[in-house]
Design an enzyme around this catalytic site. Sequence first.
Site, PDB file in Angstrom:
ATOM      1  N   GLY A 122       0.819  -1.200   0.000  1.00  0.00           N
ATOM      2  CA  GLY A 122       0.000   0.000   0.000  1.00  0.00           C
ATOM      3  C   GLY A 122       0.853   1.249   0.000  1.00  0.00           C
ATOM      4  O   GLY A 122       2.088   1.195   0.026  1.00  0.00           O
ATOM      5  N   LEU A 165       7.402  -2.123   1.315  1.00  0.00           N
ATOM      6  CA  LEU A 165       7.930  -1.464   0.114  1.00  0.00           C
ATOM      7  C   LEU A 165       9.200  -0.696   0.453  1.00  0.00           C
ATOM      8  O   LEU A 165      10.202  -0.782  -0.270  1.00  0.00           O
ATOM      9  CB  LEU A 165       6.890  -0.503  -0.479  1.00  0.00           C
ATOM     10  CG  LEU A 165       5.750  -1.091  -1.293  1.00  0.00           C
ATOM     11  CD1 LEU A 165       4.864   0.038  -1.826  1.00  0.00           C
ATOM     12  CD2 LEU A 165       6.256  -1.953  -2.446  1.00  0.00           C
ATOM     13  N   TYR A 197       1.550   3.368   2.209  1.00  0.00           N
ATOM     14  CA  TYR A 197       2.395   3.573   3.387  1.00  0.00           C
ATOM     15  C   TYR A 197       3.076   2.270   3.809  1.00  0.00           C
ATOM     16  O   TYR A 197       3.386   2.067   4.979  1.00  0.00           O
ATOM     17  CB  TYR A 197       1.564   4.128   4.556  1.00  0.00           C
ATOM     18  CG  TYR A 197       1.222   5.595   4.385  1.00  0.00           C
ATOM     19  CD1 TYR A 197       2.121   6.583   4.756  1.00  0.00           C
ATOM     20  CD2 TYR A 197       0.009   5.978   3.841  1.00  0.00           C
ATOM     21  CE1 TYR A 197       1.816   7.923   4.605  1.00  0.00           C
ATOM     22  CE2 TYR A 197      -0.313   7.327   3.675  1.00  0.00           C
ATOM     23  CZ  TYR A 197       0.596   8.288   4.064  1.00  0.00           C
ATOM     24  OH  TYR A 197       0.298   9.613   3.901  1.00  0.00           O
ATOM     25  N   SER A 198       3.332   1.413   2.862  1.00  0.00           N
ATOM     26  CA  SER A 198       3.852   0.085   3.152  1.00  0.00           C
ATOM     27  C   SER A 198       5.280   0.113   3.690  1.00  0.00           C
ATOM     28  O   SER A 198       6.206   0.578   3.019  1.00  0.00           O
ATOM     29  CB  SER A 198       3.815  -0.775   1.881  1.00  0.00           C
ATOM     30  OG  SER A 198       4.545  -1.968   2.052  1.00  0.00           O
ATOM     31  N   ASN A 199       5.468  -0.430   4.889  1.00  0.00           N
ATOM     32  CA  ASN A 199       6.817  -0.603   5.427  1.00  0.00           C
ATOM     33  C   ASN A 199       7.605  -1.622   4.608  1.00  0.00           C
ATOM     34  O   ASN A 199       8.824  -1.526   4.492  1.00  0.00           O
ATOM     35  CB  ASN A 199       6.738  -1.065   6.882  1.00  0.00           C
ATOM     36  CG  ASN A 199       6.216   0.012   7.806  1.00  0.00           C
ATOM     37  OD1 ASN A 199       6.831   1.050   7.971  1.00  0.00           O
ATOM     38  ND2 ASN A 199       5.069  -0.231   8.400  1.00  0.00           N
TER      39      ASN A 199
END
Length: 296
Positions: free
Chosen positions: A66, A72, A68-70
């Site tokens: 998403g 990624l 705000y993906s940690n």
Amino acid sequence: MQFDFPIFSPVEQINPELFEQKGLKLFIKRDDLIHPLISGNKWRKLKYTLLKAQSLGKNHLVTFGGAYSNHLLATAAAASKFGLKAIGFVRGEAVDNDTLFLCRLHGMRLIFTDREQYRHKELLFEQHFGNDNDAFFVNEGGASIEGAQGCAELVQELPMVYDHLFCACGTGTTAAGILNGLSQHHLSTRLHAVPVLKNGEFIGEEIQKFSNGNQNFNLHADYHFGGYAKTTPELISFVKEFTTATGILIEPVYTGKMLYAIFDLASQDYFAAGTNILAIHTGGIFGLLGMKEKFR
């Protein structure tokens, strides 16, 4: 590809008044300290994934998350550190935020994808990179057997035996790995998994899928606070108070919900006096960046 920093984090004891009153001891495994960006369970889940990519001669990581993906961000940082290319499929409409800025800064190319297409990740990979012999599929959140293998190594770092071990769950991979680690070291420690998304009962099946059906765990599915990345004023207050009281920064997406569960269960006398409890801080602090307004 050389992994030139150790995967290890300390355990520290904290002494909240509630736990002293109940005769309990609470410890935190500080996986948030492993690396500034590849922190917590993210590095553990990526370790053997990257080694598998290396063994197959792949140098192009393709993953999903998403806005705000940690995961990624951790993948982007790991790719940069080890000289790999990285592509991130981002769920939803094109946006710009602090997390994605850091992903781009580390060289990750982002592809925004509508939510319906995003559900079919393997198909997306084949459509865009099926002819790229260097491309390697990395599932959302690092969910995989390799991810569980990395998380299992956490257990061998523990300085003592605990009665209960808690971790937050998004995919179940971290919990499955820890469960495997407990079994490998013949420990009777009871694992407690706290899903952070609504209707998270399915996490139990995911845990068993990556742990060969091991059922030595409890699932606490009532601490989602409305769903993934959802919060309530009560949860935000808990995160503020915990951070102020301990100096340990947590966020309300993962670790905040897990710790809230432990405190709530302790208040209900769920644990016997004399019990040792270990909470896994799985990092993810950058999740705070999308919630700054809630803390004002």
